[in-house]
Scaffold this motif. Structure first.
Motif, PDB file in Angstrom:
ATOM      1  N   LYS A 111      23.143  79.673  81.724  1.00 41.71           N
ATOM      2  CA  LYS A 111      23.233  78.222  81.592  1.00 41.71           C
ATOM      3  C   LYS A 111      24.351  77.812  80.637  1.00 41.71           C
ATOM      4  CE  LYS A 111      18.612  76.960  83.032  1.00 41.71           C
ATOM      5  NZ  LYS A 111      17.523  76.007  82.846  1.00 41.71           N
ATOM      6  N   GLN A 159      15.899  75.909  76.347  1.00 41.84           N
ATOM      7  CA  GLN A 159      16.020  75.003  77.490  1.00 41.84           C
ATOM      8  C   GLN A 159      15.801  73.548  77.082  1.00 41.84           C
ATOM      9  OE1 GLN A 159      14.781  75.897  81.601  1.00 41.84           O
ATOM     10  NE2 GLN A 159      13.164  74.395  81.289  1.00 41.84           N
ATOM     11  N   ASP A 160      14.896  73.335  76.121  1.00 41.52           N
ATOM     12  CA  ASP A 160      14.582  71.979  75.672  1.00 41.52           C
ATOM     13  C   ASP A 160      15.140  71.702  74.276  1.00 41.52           C
ATOM     14  OD1 ASP A 160      13.074  71.213  77.980  1.00 41.52           O
ATOM     15  OD2 ASP A 160      11.433  72.464  77.262  1.00 41.52           O
ATOM     16  N   TYR A 185      22.435  80.646  73.111  1.00 38.24           N
ATOM     17  CA  TYR A 185      21.194  81.369  73.387  1.00 38.24           C
ATOM     18  C   TYR A 185      21.264  82.805  72.871  1.00 38.24           C
ATOM     19  CZ  TYR A 185      17.380  83.227  76.376  1.00 38.24           C
ATOM     20  OH  TYR A 185      16.245  83.815  76.848  1.00 38.24           O
ATOM     21  N   GLY A 231      18.360  81.601  81.415  1.00 34.78           N
ATOM     22  CA  GLY A 231      18.954  81.074  80.195  1.00 34.78           C
ATOM     23  C   GLY A 231      20.328  81.630  79.902  1.00 34.78           C
ATOM     24  N   ASN A 239      17.696  79.636  87.344  1.00 35.38           N
ATOM     25  CA  ASN A 239      17.132  79.111  86.089  1.00 35.38           C
ATOM     26  C   ASN A 239      17.075  80.153  84.975  1.00 35.38           C
ATOM     27  OD1 ASN A 239      16.102  76.992  84.557  1.00 35.38           O
ATOM     28  ND2 ASN A 239      13.987  77.434  85.078  1.00 35.38           N
ATOM     29  N   SER A 283      13.202  81.389  75.049  1.00 36.83           N
ATOM     30  CA  SER A 283      13.872  80.835  76.230  1.00 36.83           C
ATOM     31  C   SER A 283      13.489  79.381  76.461  1.00 36.83           C
ATOM     32  CB  SER A 283      13.509  81.687  77.452  1.00 36.83           C
ATOM     33  OG  SER A 283      14.189  81.239  78.593  1.00 36.83           O
ATOM     34  N   MET A 284      12.203  79.053  76.272  1.00 40.43           N
ATOM     35  CA  MET A 284      11.730  77.685  76.467  1.00 40.43           C
ATOM     36  C   MET A 284      12.310  76.751  75.413  1.00 40.43           C
ATOM     37  SD  MET A 284       9.377  76.358  78.683  1.00 40.43           S
ATOM     38  CE  MET A 284      10.356  74.906  79.066  1.00 40.43           C
ATOM     39  N   LYS A 307       9.478  79.091  82.057  1.00 37.30           N
ATOM     40  CA  LYS A 307      10.361  80.201  81.680  1.00 37.30           C
ATOM     41  C   LYS A 307       9.711  81.556  81.923  1.00 37.30           C
ATOM     42  CE  LYS A 307      13.820  79.421  80.826  1.00 37.30           C
ATOM     43  NZ  LYS A 307      14.900  79.074  81.809  1.00 37.30           N
TER      44      LYS A 307
END
Length: 255
Positions: free
Chosen positions: A225, A115-116, A231, A222, A220, A111-112, A37
């Motif tokens: 997405k 994503q997960d 987010y 955030g 990619n 952000s990370m 990220k």
């Protein structure tokens, strides 16, 4: 059952593909090596061929993802057999161009985490029965505070980039600069500031052979997405939360 092209490959074909990935017979090998990220997917789009990885020492940005995907035995196998082999093959190249980016650790961590999100929430839910019935964003904030490895950016520099190159975190720091280039043995290392990506492109073109015309700066992201709305709301709700985060990294890199 439909099988993916990788699943359909023979064992020898997979081994051959693995070996060729980490070898460059024409010029330097391009290694995009980042903590996640920080804009690395956009950087990768500027090269025809590059190896893109977050870990070469069994230190992934989302340990929960690794555990669920590979299992305990698989994680052990990757850390103690696959990763050492990857490092061995990398270091056999005459030249390796390493490209890495840093980002404000708080923004990067948020952000990370998003994503997960399924993996962190799964870990949190196993420890807190009834959390799946909660309403609002409080459960996301608590999961972020309790489950996420907030010191990962600082640790990544030492445990990954520093170990591979043999350089100290101080040497690998940006200070107040927007980018720096370091030569160390067969490694030519570029470290850039994610927030100043535009200013990093020209030196990457000049010194590392990046193709300016193929860069996709919007990859990619955030806020583009499927979880973009969540987010945005999560960022609002997490502001002001007591999250300790990478104080040494911030000082060394001007954040």
């Amino acid at each position: 059952m439909i099988r993916s092209p990788l699943e359909s490959m023979s064992v020898w074909a997979r081994v051959s593909r693995f070996l060729s990935t980490y070898r460059s017979d024409e010029g330097p090998l391009i290694l995009i090596y980042n903590m996640g990220k920080v804009g690395s997917t956009a950087v990768e789009s500027g090269f025809n061929r590059a190896v893109h990885t977050h870990t070469l020492y069994g230190f992934p940005p989302c340990s929960e993802y690794y555990k669920q995907k590979f299992g305990k035995a698989g994680c052990f196998f990757r850390k103690h057999l696959v990763d050492p082999l990857r490092r061995f093959l990398l270091k056999r190249n005459k030249e390796v161009y390493i490209i890495s980016f840093y980002r404000d650790p708080t923004a990067r961590n948020i952000s990370m985490f998003m994503q997960d999100l399924p993996y962190w929430m799964s870990s949190y839910s196993r420890k807190h029965s009834g959390s799946s019935r909660e309403e609002g964003y409080g459960v996301l904030v608590r999961s972020f505070i309790e489950e996420f490895p907030h010191e990962y950016p600082e640790q990544w520099v030492e445990k990954e980039l520093g170990r591979l190159t043999g350089l100290s975190p101080e040497t690998l720091s940006l200070g107040i600069e927007n980018y720096k280039i370091i030569n160390q043995n067969q490694f030519k290392i570029f470290i850039g500031r994610n927030e100043k990506m535009d200013e990093c492109i020209e030196p990457l073109v000049e010194h590392f052979g990046m193709n300016k015309e193929t860069i996709n700066k919007n990859s990619n992201r955030g806020d583009e997405k499927w979880y973009a709305d969540v987010y945005a709301k999560f960022r609002e709700n997490v502001q002001g939360s007591p999250v300790p985060c990478c104080e040494k990294f911030k000082v060394r890199n001007g954040y």
